[in-house]
Design an enzyme around this catalytic site. Structure first.
Site, PDB file in Angstrom:
ATOM      1  N   TYR A 147       0.838  -1.213   0.000  1.00 46.13           N
ATOM      2  CA  TYR A 147       0.000   0.000   0.000  1.00 46.13           C
ATOM      3  C   TYR A 147       0.872   1.262   0.000  1.00 46.13           C
ATOM      4  O   TYR A 147       0.624   2.203  -0.758  1.00 46.13           O
ATOM      5  CB  TYR A 147      -0.886  -0.055   1.235  1.00 46.13           C
ATOM      6  CG  TYR A 147      -1.962   0.995   1.349  1.00 46.13           C
ATOM      7  CD1 TYR A 147      -3.213   0.801   0.780  1.00 46.13           C
ATOM      8  CD2 TYR A 147      -1.749   2.168   2.078  1.00 46.13           C
ATOM      9  CE1 TYR A 147      -4.223   1.749   0.922  1.00 46.13           C
ATOM     10  CE2 TYR A 147      -2.741   3.120   2.232  1.00 46.13           C
ATOM     11  CZ  TYR A 147      -3.983   2.902   1.654  1.00 46.13           C
ATOM     12  OH  TYR A 147      -4.978   3.848   1.801  1.00 46.13           O
ATOM     13  N   PRO A 177      -4.675  11.744   2.642  1.00 49.85           N
ATOM     14  CA  PRO A 177      -5.449  11.718   3.885  1.00 49.85           C
ATOM     15  C   PRO A 177      -4.735  10.879   4.945  1.00 49.85           C
ATOM     16  O   PRO A 177      -4.043   9.915   4.627  1.00 49.85           O
ATOM     17  CB  PRO A 177      -6.770  11.035   3.483  1.00 49.85           C
ATOM     18  CG  PRO A 177      -6.781  11.018   1.985  1.00 49.85           C
ATOM     19  CD  PRO A 177      -5.343  10.994   1.574  1.00 49.85           C
ATOM     20  N   GLY A 178      -4.977  11.271   6.187  1.00 48.90           N
ATOM     21  CA  GLY A 178      -4.553  10.409   7.293  1.00 48.90           C
ATOM     22  C   GLY A 178      -5.624   9.362   7.534  1.00 48.90           C
ATOM     23  O   GLY A 178      -6.312   8.926   6.601  1.00 48.90           O
TER      24      GLY A 178
HETATM   25  N1  CAA Z   1       6.395  -2.116  14.539  1.00 46.23           N
HETATM   26  C1  CAA Z   1       7.208  -3.169  14.687  1.00 46.23           C
HETATM   27  N2  CAA Z   1       6.800  -4.363  15.068  1.00 46.23           N
HETATM   28  C2  CAA Z   1       5.505  -4.524  15.301  1.00 46.23           C
HETATM   29  C3  CAA Z   1       4.559  -3.489  15.140  1.00 46.23           C
HETATM   30  C4  CAA Z   1       5.071  -2.240  14.764  1.00 46.23           C
HETATM   31  N3  CAA Z   1       4.253  -1.189  14.600  1.00 46.23           N
HETATM   32  N4  CAA Z   1       3.347  -3.966  15.433  1.00 46.23           N
HETATM   33  C5  CAA Z   1       3.489  -5.256  15.767  1.00 46.23           C
HETATM   34  N5  CAA Z   1       4.795  -5.585  15.713  1.00 46.23           N
HETATM   35  C6  CAA Z   1       5.387  -6.861  16.046  1.00 46.23           C
HETATM   36  C7  CAA Z   1       4.707  -7.490  17.247  1.00 46.23           C
HETATM   37  O1  CAA Z   1       5.260  -6.990  18.433  1.00 46.23           O
HETATM   38  C8  CAA Z   1       4.996  -8.953  17.028  1.00 46.23           C
HETATM   39  O2  CAA Z   1       6.325  -9.226  17.400  1.00 46.23           O
HETATM   40  P1  CAA Z   1       6.704 -10.597  18.132  1.00 46.23           P
HETATM   41  O3  CAA Z   1       6.171 -11.692  17.219  1.00 46.23           O
HETATM   42  O4  CAA Z   1       8.175 -10.543  18.236  1.00 46.23           O
HETATM   43  O5  CAA Z   1       5.979 -10.524  19.446  1.00 46.23           O
HETATM   44  C9  CAA Z   1       4.963  -9.106  15.520  1.00 46.23           C
HETATM   45  O6  CAA Z   1       5.135  -7.777  14.995  1.00 46.23           O
HETATM   46  C10 CAA Z   1       3.675  -9.691  15.023  1.00 46.23           C
HETATM   47  O7  CAA Z   1       2.586  -8.886  15.486  1.00 46.23           O
HETATM   48  P2  CAA Z   1       1.118  -9.275  15.173  1.00 46.23           P
HETATM   49  O8  CAA Z   1       0.809 -10.630  15.732  1.00 46.23           O
HETATM   50  O9  CAA Z   1       0.204  -8.143  15.524  1.00 46.23           O
HETATM   51  O10 CAA Z   1       1.214  -9.412  13.590  1.00 46.23           O
HETATM   52  P3  CAA Z   1       0.110  -9.659  12.561  1.00 46.23           P
HETATM   53  O11 CAA Z   1       0.805 -10.319  11.423  1.00 46.23           O
HETATM   54  O12 CAA Z   1      -1.116 -10.258  13.122  1.00 46.23           O
HETATM   55  O13 CAA Z   1      -0.349  -8.164  12.148  1.00 46.23           O
HETATM   56  C11 CAA Z   1      -0.112  -6.115  10.999  1.00 46.23           C
HETATM   57  C12 CAA Z   1       0.599  -7.208  11.774  1.00 46.23           C
HETATM   58  C13 CAA Z   1      -0.731  -6.647   9.733  1.00 46.23           C
HETATM   59  C14 CAA Z   1       0.924  -5.057  10.648  1.00 46.23           C
HETATM   60  C15 CAA Z   1      -1.232  -5.521  11.878  1.00 46.23           C
HETATM   61  O14 CAA Z   1      -0.631  -4.989  13.021  1.00 46.23           O
HETATM   62  C16 CAA Z   1      -2.003  -4.442  11.193  1.00 46.23           C
HETATM   63  O15 CAA Z   1      -2.964  -4.684  10.465  1.00 46.23           O
HETATM   64  N6  CAA Z   1      -1.610  -3.186  11.406  1.00 46.23           N
HETATM   65  C17 CAA Z   1      -2.337  -2.039  10.831  1.00 46.23           C
HETATM   66  C18 CAA Z   1      -1.674  -1.549   9.609  1.00 46.23           C
HETATM   67  C19 CAA Z   1      -2.343  -0.260   9.224  1.00 46.23           C
HETATM   68  O16 CAA Z   1      -2.201   0.779   9.843  1.00 46.23           O
HETATM   69  N7  CAA Z   1      -3.099  -0.278   8.135  1.00 46.23           N
HETATM   70  C20 CAA Z   1      -3.812   0.896   7.705  1.00 46.23           C
HETATM   71  C21 CAA Z   1      -5.114   0.483   7.096  1.00 46.23           C
HETATM   72  S1  CAA Z   1      -6.151   1.880   6.819  1.00 46.23           S
HETATM   73  C22 CAA Z   1      -5.485   2.642   5.501  1.00 46.23           C
HETATM   74  O17 CAA Z   1      -4.592   2.147   4.871  1.00 46.23           O
HETATM   75  C23 CAA Z   1      -6.039   3.969   5.142  1.00 46.23           C
HETATM   76  C24 CAA Z   1      -4.978   4.980   5.071  1.00 46.23           C
HETATM   77  O18 CAA Z   1      -4.598   5.345   3.974  1.00 46.23           O
HETATM   78  C25 CAA Z   1      -4.453   5.587   6.287  1.00 46.23           C
END
Ligand code: CAA
Length: 241
Positions: A147, A177-178
């Site tokens: 993305y 946008p945020g």
């Molecule tokens: N930075 C670094 N590491 C991170 C982290 C971060 N921000 N968040 C989680 N982790 C780490 C966790 O601590 C974990 O580490 P360990 O295994 O060592 O404990 C590891 O990553 C796995 O974490 P999860 O089990 O949460 O991982 P997941 O695979 O289930 O999900 C993800 C990860 C997909 C990134 C999920 O956190 C997510 O969906 N995040 C949101 C992403 C986001 O902001 N999307 C925006 C959508 S809206 C949009 O896009 C509109 C727009 O324009 C703004």
């Protein structure tokens, strides 16, 4: 004279707010959608606009949708490339499908939709192309290599296209946008979203109408000197220059 606008992804979220606003500005507006028939029918009824089904990731389908709109409403003066999807996941777990889908829908769509309208805009010496990028195309976001790449790509696309068409009365701008109160953002895991909102200085998600106001300005007659610009609308979450 009533301008004609085509807003992709125009039946829900930010796109729907844009459609509503441009219609209120006096434009003839078509709203694109890809699959949610219920939302499309509801928007068509509620806003009294044309809705057009199509896949922005497919060039032939876009050319067909553009022709449908032009046959019904007239030549397209304002194109808002808004449609977008997420397929979030860490890059080391991301499949080629997750990568490709997001690049096609969020990035290839800029070519697929703009190419069929740009020659007409050049002939008529007037046009507005407004691309909806994202804060995450500016700053990057964990889980969004696909993305963020696509949305950053839209910024470069905007600048190059703006330069090519500046002498033709066509402006090309991009809005970043945020986090806005939409279905897309509602799909972010609740605990993750809470952390994100805590990092937004204004203390809340944005509203679709707040993005639509900027589109309305850029689409208008008075914005002819604004081109190639990147507009950051994110409640202070990321202070891009
Ligand atoms: N930075 C670094 N590491 C991170 C982290 C971060 N921000 N968040 C989680 N982790 C780490 C966790 O601590 C974990 O580490 P360990 O295994 O060592 O404990 C590891 O990553 C796995 O974490 P999860 O089990 O949460 O991982 P997941 O695979 O289930 O999900 C993800 C990860 C997909 C990134 C999920 O956190 C997510 O969906 N995040 C949101 C992403 C986001 O902001 N999307 C925006 C959508 S809206 C949009 O896009 C509109 C727009 O324009 C703004």
């Amino acid at each position: 004279m009533s301008r004609v606008a085509f807003v992709t992804g125009g039946t829900r979220g930010i796109g729907k707010a844009i459609v509503e606003r441009l219609k209120a500005d006096g434009m003839k507006v078509a709203a694109g959608y890809s699959g949610n028939e219920e939302a499309a029918a509801a928007t068509a009824k509620e806003l009294d606009v044309m809705v057009v089904k199509g896949n922005v990731g497919n060039f032939e389908d876009c050319a067909r949708a553009v022709k449908e709109v032009e046959d019904a409403l007239g030549p397209i003066d304002v194109l808002v490339n808004n449609a977008g999807i997420t397929r979030d996941g860490f890059f080391h777990k991301m499949t080629y499908e997750q990568w490709g889908e997001v690049i096609r829908v969020n990035m290839d769509s800029a070519f697929n939709m703009t190419r069929p309208v740009i020659e007409g805009m050049r002939e008529r010496n007037w046009g507005r192309v407004i691309n909806i990028s994202s804060i995450n195309g500016q700053k990057g976001q964990v889980g969004q290599t696909n993305y963020s790449a696509a949305k950053a790509g839209l910024i470069g696309f905007t600048k190059a296209l703006a330069l090519e068409n500046a002498k033709k009365g066509i402006t090309v701008n991009v809005i970043c946008p945020g986090y806005i109160d939409t279905d897309m953002v509602a799909g972010v895991p609740e605990n993750v979203l809470a952390g994100i909102v805590a990092g937004i200085p204004v203390g809340r998600l944005g509203k679709g109408e707040e993005i639509a106001d900027m589109v309305s300005y850029l689409a208008g007659e008075r914005a002819g000197f604004v081109t190639g610009a990147t507009f950051t609308l994110n409640g202070g979450q990321y202070l891009a220059s």
